[in-house]
Structure formats: C-alpha cells, structure tokens
Scaffold this motif. Structure first.
Motif, mmCIF file in Angstrom:
data_model
loop_
_atom_site.group_PDB
_atom_site.id
_atom_site.type_symbol
_atom_site.label_atom_id
_atom_site.label_comp_id
_atom_site.label_asym_id
_atom_site.label_seq_id
_atom_site.Cartn_x
_atom_site.Cartn_y
_atom_site.Cartn_z
ATOM 1 N N ASP A 70 0.814 -1.220 0.000
ATOM 2 C CA ASP A 70 0.000 0.000 0.000
ATOM 3 C C ASP A 70 0.846 1.268 0.000
ATOM 4 O O ASP A 70 0.409 2.302 -0.521
ATOM 5 C CB ASP A 70 -0.928 0.008 1.219
ATOM 6 C CG ASP A 70 -2.131 -0.904 1.039
ATOM 7 O OD1 ASP A 70 -2.548 -1.120 -0.108
ATOM 8 O OD2 ASP A 70 -2.654 -1.404 2.053
ATOM 9 N N THR A 74 0.346 3.998 -2.914
ATOM 10 C CA THR A 74 -0.001 5.379 -2.570
ATOM 11 C C THR A 74 1.019 6.347 -3.144
ATOM 12 O O THR A 74 0.664 7.412 -3.673
ATOM 13 C CB THR A 74 -0.076 5.534 -1.038
ATOM 14 O OG1 THR A 74 -1.017 4.602 -0.510
ATOM 15 C CG2 THR A 74 -0.490 6.944 -0.650
ATOM 16 N N ALA A 86 -3.571 11.300 -1.834
ATOM 17 C CA ALA A 86 -2.474 10.370 -1.575
ATOM 18 C C ALA A 86 -1.288 11.115 -0.972
ATOM 19 O O ALA A 86 -0.597 10.600 -0.092
ATOM 20 C CB ALA A 86 -2.064 9.659 -2.864
#
Length: 225
Positions: A70, A74, A86
């Motif tokens: 992740d 991001t 983000a």
C-alpha cells in the motif's frame, strides 16, 4: 473521506486517516542499518557491512516504511497521477512513522532533494518539495533549498555503481549551511542521490548530516534471510 480509513474505507482511528488494522499491516521498515537505512541481514548489528567498509557522507538514516504494498501504491498515485489525497496521506504516514522511530531532530532544518526544473515541468510538480513543505509545517522546521545542476537520467534501471556516477556532482548549495542539516526524499533506494547531495552540503559547511525518506527499497543483497 473524513472518518474513513484511506485503505479499507472502514471506520478510521480517532484523528487518523487509517484504521488500526490497516496501519499495523503496512510495510513498516524495521531492523535497518542506522547509517544507510538498508535492511540488515540477520547476522548484522546496527550497521551493515557496506557502511562499515565504506560509509556514506551522512551519519544516519530514518525511514519508517518499505516501498512495498500500500505504501508503494499510494506513492505511485501521488507521484505519477498528482493525487493530492495520496500526498496528504503520505505526509501523515511520514509524520506518524517518525514518531514510531522516536526521531528527534537536533535542529529544525530540512532540505529536500531538488528535482530539476525540466523534470518538474514534465511531471507537473515536484513531489519531494511538496512533501517536504507538508512535513516542515507539521514539525515546525525551516526549509532550505539546494540547486540541481543538471537533469540526470532516471535512476530506475541503474545498478548501484551507475547510480553513483549518474548523480555525482549533480547538486550545489550556493550559501553557507548550519552545522546540522536533514536531507529529505520521497523514496530511498541505494542512497546515491542522498550521498551526492550530502557531499554538496559538506562543501557548503555542514558537518552533521542525516537523511529522511518516506520509504526505502531494500537492496537485493540486503534482504532479510
């Protein structure tokens, strides 16, 4: 969305853009070399063999996350799609991650790795400078700027030696620096860019240099065995 986790869209922890479960499942960067931040092998203690043999021109590295999962997704949304949400999430994760590392800045002076103006125009913005401004505002730090003298080719497909050659002499600091400076970049891979900027800072009078990055890409020869 306020009140919802940015990763699973479930209820967020109080005052945070994530839930506790998702935060715990992120790729935390632990058991790392104190100097270069690379992942340590199980038989290495505090500093990796590379830093003991040939230390970089900075004293310490503080990186709370690995460039995986992740965190990488991001970062890519922010860097290549200019996803502002983000970016704010990365700034919050960096701030929280530094607290988890018990990072205490000796002075509030932060210098982001500069993006060449041609690359910034191509991308539409300088993602590292943006994150540095967010982090400086959160921490009450002063921002300093360096100059990038040339548009170096992308480091993405280069090995460690080629990366060092690529960025050698690429930076200049046209004013006297304080003794202690903290360098910042979004992602750290081999540390070659940081080393080049750190040398420019030493040439400008700094003698105690540490580096910060949001995420670290572990090198192939320093993965945990």
């Amino acid at each position: 969305m306020p009140g919802y986790c940015a990763f699973c869209l479930g209820p967020a922890a109080a005052g945070k853009p994530w839930c506790r479960a998702c935060y715990a499942g992120l790729p935390h960067h632990r058991h790392a070399c104190l100097q270069c931040g690379d992942v340590l092998k199980v038989n290495e203690s505090r500093r990796c063999g590379r830093c003991l043999k040939s230390p970089p021109p900075f004293e310490a590295t503080h990186v709370p996350w690995r460039y995986e999962g992740d965190i990488a997704a991001t970062m890519q949304r922010f860097k290549f799609q200019a996803d502002r949400r983000a970016g704010h999430l990365l700034a919050a994760l960096m701030d929280e991650g530094l607290d988890s590392l018990s990072f205490a800045a000796p002075v509030g002076v932060l210098m982001p790795v500069p993006l060449h103006v041609s690359r910034a125009r191509e991308r539409g913005f300088d993602q590292t400078a943006w994150l540095a401004r967010q982090l400086a505002a959160r921490r009450g730090w002063q921002l300093l700027e360096a100059q990038r003298l040339r548009a170096t080719p992308s480091q993405r497909d280069l090995d460690r030696r080629a990366r060092r050659r690529n960025v050698a002499g690429a930076f200049r600091v046209p004013y006297a620096l304080p003794e202690t400076v903290i360098l910042f970049d979004d992602v750290m891979t081999t540390g070659a860019t940081f080393a080049s900027l750190a040398q420019a800072c030493r040439d400008a009078g700094a003698s105690k240099i540490s580096v910060l990055a949001v995420a670290r890409t572990p090198s192939r020869d320093h993965r945990i065995c």
